[in-house]
Structures are given as C-alpha cells and as structure tokens.
Design a protein around this motif. Structure first.
Motif, PDB file in Angstrom:
ATOM      1  N   SER A  25       0.863  -1.181   0.000  1.00 57.59           N
ATOM      2  CA  SER A  25       0.000   0.000   0.000  1.00 57.59           C
ATOM      3  C   SER A  25       0.896   1.226   0.000  1.00 57.59           C
ATOM      4  O   SER A  25       1.947   1.222   0.654  1.00 57.59           O
ATOM      5  N   VAL A  26       0.479   2.274  -0.715  1.00 61.18           N
ATOM      6  CA  VAL A  26       1.334   3.453  -0.876  1.00 61.18           C
ATOM      7  C   VAL A  26       0.510   4.715  -0.689  1.00 61.18           C
ATOM      8  O   VAL A  26      -0.589   4.843  -1.246  1.00 61.18           O
ATOM      9  N   VAL A  27       1.054   5.660   0.088  1.00 62.13           N
ATOM     10  CA  VAL A  27       0.482   6.994   0.219  1.00 62.13           C
ATOM     11  C   VAL A  27       1.601   8.016   0.042  1.00 62.13           C
ATOM     12  O   VAL A  27       2.792   7.678   0.161  1.00 62.13           O
ATOM     13  N   GLU A  28       1.202   9.252  -0.247  1.00 58.42           N
ATOM     14  CA  GLU A  28       2.196  10.293  -0.565  1.00 58.42           C
ATOM     15  C   GLU A  28       1.905  11.569   0.192  1.00 58.42           C
ATOM     16  O   GLU A  28       0.739  11.917   0.450  1.00 58.42           O
ATOM     17  N   ARG A  29       2.966  12.267   0.555  1.00 60.68           N
ATOM     18  CA  ARG A  29       2.849  13.598   1.135  1.00 60.68           C
ATOM     19  C   ARG A  29       4.048  14.425   0.675  1.00 60.68           C
ATOM     20  O   ARG A  29       5.193  13.972   0.753  1.00 60.68           O
ATOM     21  N   ASP A  30       3.761  15.626   0.160  1.00 56.58           N
ATOM     22  CA  ASP A  30       4.812  16.550  -0.290  1.00 56.58           C
ATOM     23  C   ASP A  30       5.737  15.919  -1.325  1.00 56.58           C
ATOM     24  O   ASP A  30       6.952  16.149  -1.316  1.00 56.58           O
TER      25      ASP A  30
ATOM     26  N   LEU B  18      -4.459   1.129   7.071  1.00 57.54           N
ATOM     27  CA  LEU B  18      -3.633   2.302   7.362  1.00 57.54           C
ATOM     28  C   LEU B  18      -3.615   3.261   6.176  1.00 57.54           C
ATOM     29  O   LEU B  18      -3.697   4.479   6.357  1.00 57.54           O
ATOM     30  N   ALA B  19      -3.517   2.726   4.949  1.00 59.16           N
ATOM     31  CA  ALA B  19      -3.521   3.605   3.780  1.00 59.16           C
ATOM     32  C   ALA B  19      -4.835   4.367   3.679  1.00 59.16           C
ATOM     33  O   ALA B  19      -4.857   5.571   3.379  1.00 59.16           O
ATOM     34  N   ALA B  20      -5.949   3.675   3.945  1.00 54.25           N
ATOM     35  CA  ALA B  20      -7.249   4.339   3.882  1.00 54.25           C
ATOM     36  C   ALA B  20      -7.355   5.438   4.931  1.00 54.25           C
ATOM     37  O   ALA B  20      -7.817   6.557   4.644  1.00 54.25           O
TER      38      ALA B  20
ATOM     39  N   GLY C 217      -4.990  13.736   5.070  1.00 55.55           N
ATOM     40  CA  GLY C 217      -4.176  14.632   4.262  1.00 55.55           C
ATOM     41  C   GLY C 217      -3.167  13.973   3.356  1.00 55.55           C
ATOM     42  O   GLY C 217      -2.544  14.653   2.532  1.00 55.55           O
ATOM     43  N   TRP C 218      -2.968  12.667   3.476  1.00 57.58           N
ATOM     44  CA  TRP C 218      -2.063  11.970   2.581  1.00 57.58           C
ATOM     45  C   TRP C 218      -2.786  11.664   1.273  1.00 57.58           C
ATOM     46  O   TRP C 218      -3.984  11.422   1.263  1.00 57.58           O
TER      47      TRP C 218
END
Length: 286
Positions: free
Chosen positions: A106-111, A128-130, A136-137
């Motif tokens: 699972s992947v999330v992004e910030r900045d 956790l990704a959800a 804000g991610w």
C-alpha cells in the motif's frame, strides 16, 4: 463478452468483459470518475465468464480469465462478481506487467514523497492507507506499488481499497463521507467492502512520487519499532514482488536502488491510532 467496460487506473488500461451485467454495472458505478484508456487501447483484457453455458443462469458462477489465466482458479458466485473483476485485474498485473517493478504494498504520498507499506496479509496495510488518506495523505495504491526501473519513481495505481472484516467498520466510521461498494459477505477472504479513493487520488493519477520510507507494519502486538537492515529488506521485497524475476537485471537494479536509498522500519502496533501516531513521528524525523 456481452457486457464490457474500459477504464484507466494510473498508467494502466483495462478492458473488462463479462457474461453478466451485474459485475460491469458495479465497476461502472465505483470507477465512474476514472478515465478510459488512451485511444481506447487497453493494456490488459479481463474476462468474467461461465465455465458452462448453463452456469450463466443456474447457480451462476464466475470464472476469471483474460490475457493471463490460472487454470486452477476456483470460480466465485455471481454475488461476488465485483470481487472476481478485481481479482482478475490483479492477475493480469501480476503475470503480465513488465514496464514496472511490482511490489505487493500500500502506498500513500505527502509533499511529493511516498510511504510504502508492505507485509503479510493481515498486517493492516490497506486499513492504514485508507485512514492516512483521510488525514491529508494522497492515496497512490493498495494492491501494487509500481516502481519505474529507470527513475525509481512510484507511479499511482489507485484501485479500489479492499477492506476486510473488522477493518470495514473502523474505516467506515473514520471516513463517514467516503464512497463504499456493497458488502461482499462470506468470500474466501471473509467479508469484503471496497472503498473508492478520494477525488484527489483520482485526479493526480499521472503524478508519481519519490519513495522516502519503507514500512513493515505488524498488527496485534505491543507497540515496538526497529530499523530493518538492507539484507533483510532485500529478501522481504523479493518475496513481495510478483515480477522481480521476470524483469531480470532491470528488476534487480530497481530493487537494490530502492533498498540502498530508502530507510526501512518495522513497527508493531496494537491499534490503528498507535500506528498512525508512529508513522507521523517517523515521517517528521526523515
């Protein structure tokens, strides 16, 4: 196929055909904000079909096929046709994708920087990704991380988020305004409900991110954190990849680049709030 729908998820286009209308209607509804493949040319074809003509009508059961197939795959009941379509898309990616190195993560992004979470089934990656996407991610993917061997960037593949069993209630409560698919009870993996990624994730499907942290979460244990040494990370990631061997030298270079450049941490956590707090702390320390 009698009923067909096309959609593009990140850089990958799919053409999904079915002997039944219901799975296609479900896909059209949940993926209604996704574009079609460029020039109507799909990368992969998916087929949902009846093994025998009468199986379309009498105790209908859905076989999974397409460009790539597993002959031993068991059929699913028509009530789980949406799950069959999702599994079929997974199968095409796992067996046919050669442009990107695939990691089950699972992947999330910030900045502009990406957090990858990988581990065994039940580790809580999807949950956790959800939950992070609601804080804000940007959500990049639930089933696969797509790593470009040339640049090391992670390309979004924001499929529906597959929530299982207890995670369904936890995420539904936390993301009250989110859009969910129907509850699929009694599947081979228990109860499943799909969460539609938010508008930001869909709108930014063409925007890759640079990997910044690799996380190995483990749910149901007292809180603990430890760094993971490169040798262990490499072995874990080869096990988490469905096409590492098929990519040959390109896969090796992509994986060693990821291991050598991105810090890796394993966390144990008793509940999602503890995990998210630890993730935020680790992110601030980068």
């Amino acid at each position: 196929m009698r009923h067909v729908h096309q959609l593009k998820i990140g850089p990958v286009g799919f053409r999904i055909g079915s002997d039944w209308r219901a799975p296609i209607d479900a896909l059209r509804d949940l993926y209604r904000d996704y574009p079609e493949p460029c020039d109507d040319v799909a990368d992969f074809t998916v087929r949902l079909f009846a093994a025998r003509p009468w199986r379309r009508f009498i105790r209908p059961s859905v076989m999974i096929g397409g460009d790539f197939m597993l002959p031993e795959a068991a059929p699913l009941p028509l009530a789980q046709g949406l799950l069959a379509a999702e599994m079929a898309m997974n199968l095409q990616m796992a067996l046919g994708q050669r442009r990107y190195l695939l990691l089950h993560a699972s992947v999330v992004e910030r900045d502009g920087r990406a957090l990858l979470m990988t581990g065994e089934s039940g580790a809580g990656k999807s949950t956790l990704a959800a939950l992070l996407s609601g804080r804000g991610w940007r959500f990049l993917g639930d089933e696969f991380a797509l790593i470009d061997p040339k640049t090391g960037l992670i390309y979004p593949f924001p499929r529906l988020i597959s929530l299982k069993n207890d995670a369904i209630g936890a995420v539904s409560s936390a993301l009250a305004r989110a859009r969910f698919g129907p509850l699929l009870a009694g599947t081979p993996k228990g109860d499943i409900r799909h969460l539609v990624p938010d508008a930001r994730a869909i709108a930014a499907m063409d925007s890759p991110a640079r990997p910044a942290l690799l996380l190995f979460p483990r749910f149901g244990f007292d809180a603990a954190t430890r760094p993971v040494e490169p040798g262990e990370v490499f072995v874990r990631l080869t096990q988490a990849s469905t096409n590492y061997v098929a990519l040959g030298e390109r896969g090796f270079d992509a994986l060693t680049g990821l291991v050598g450049q991105v810090p890796s941490v394993a966390i144990d956590y008793p509940d999602t709030e503890a995990a998210i707090g630890r993730i935020e702390a680790l992110w601030r320390a980068l």
